[in-house]
Scaffold this active site. Sequence first.
Site, short mmCIF file in Angstrom:
data_model
loop_
_atom_site.label_atom_id
_atom_site.label_comp_id
_atom_site.label_asym_id
_atom_site.label_seq_id
_atom_site.Cartn_x
_atom_site.Cartn_y
_atom_site.Cartn_z
CG ASN A 9 -3.76 -10.64 0.05
OD1 ASN A 9 -4.04 -11.79 -0.31
ND2 ASN A 9 -2.51 -10.24 0.23
CE LYS A 11 -1.41 -11.03 3.58
NZ LYS A 11 -0.30 -10.49 4.34
CG HIS A 87 1.64 -9.83 -1.45
ND1 HIS A 87 2.43 -10.23 -0.39
CD2 HIS A 87 0.64 -9.10 -0.92
CE1 HIS A 87 1.92 -9.75 0.73
NE2 HIS A 87 0.84 -9.06 0.44
CD GLU A 89 2.46 -12.20 2.81
OE1 GLU A 89 1.55 -12.80 2.20
OE2 GLU A 89 2.24 -11.48 3.81
CD GLU A 157 0.48 -4.76 0.33
OE1 GLU A 157 -0.51 -4.80 1.07
OE2 GLU A 157 1.00 -5.77 -0.16
N GLY A 163 1.54 -7.24 8.12
CA GLY A 163 1.30 -8.27 9.13
C GLY A 163 2.01 -8.03 10.45
CB SER A 199 -0.50 -3.21 10.03
OG SER A 199 0.47 -4.24 10.10
P1 PGA Z 1 -1.84 -7.05 6.46
O1 PGA Z 1 -1.44 -7.56 4.98
O2 PGA Z 1 -3.05 -6.18 6.30
O3 PGA Z 1 -2.13 -8.32 7.22
O4 PGA Z 1 -0.66 -6.31 6.97
C1 PGA Z 1 -1.50 -6.70 3.89
C2 PGA Z 1 -1.02 -7.44 2.68
O5 PGA Z 1 -0.09 -8.26 2.79
O6 PGA Z 1 -1.53 -7.25 1.57
#
Ligand code: PGA
Length: 242
Positions: A9, A11, A87, A89, A157, A163, A199
């Site tokens: 991903n 982003k 997601h 976010e 998640e 993140g 992460s």
């Molecule tokens: P990250 O993001 O690996 O940067 O924690 C995972 C995600 O949001 O899918």
Amino acid sequence: MPSKLLIANWKMNPARESDAVRIAKASDAKHVVICPPFPHLGAVRAAVSEARLGAQDVFWEDQGAYTGEVSPRQLVNAGVRWVIIGHSERRTLFGETDEIVHKKITAAMRVLLKAVVCVGEPGDVRRHGHAEAKRFVARQLKGALRTLDFRVTIAYEPVWAIGTGTPDNPAETAEMAAHIKEVIQGMAGYEPKVLYGGSVNAKNAAGFFARAEIDGALVGGASVRPDEFKSVMRIAAGRKQQ
Ligand code: PGA
């Protein structure tokens, strides 16, 4: 051991197409689905031969006056086979509800896009314990899937792990993955693949992939760092790190 599935991903990264091509070439393997931002889909598609193409979101209508949105059919016509839906976010920034997630899964189903549905509890829920987190995730699954028997992949998640550099621990993640499989088996009569996201990096991936209940990972930050992601790919393929 079969390879674990990796969903990269990206982003809203990278800014330049040349960087997208470079990262895509470094990530080109059968067990990888690359989800770049929409403007890079064509370049990434042309750059890879093994990896599959995914999108980070989709709208629920087929066409019409929906400024800024992208339809399921447009994704399919661009070579996309997978789509991330719900997601955290998007849930947080744009108020995506389980109802919206449900509409998007239904839209993906109509064109046979493979849906990766994201669920996970926020930090204040987890502070009340793992049992509370499981109840929260079960509610999200019921709200998003309802009576659909279309097979989806679930990305677990936990919001507080995304993140932050602080992943969940593999034992509790495996327990949550088993719970998710059980809930969906009860609701829809099949056992989904469950990925972990939050992460994931080259240092911690092996701990998650050692668990049979965890079928792969949704990787954000580390997926746009080619050296790091190559290590995660090797671990997911069951090969030792070099
Ligand atoms: P990250 O993001 O690996 O940067 O924690 C995972 C995600 O949001 O899918």
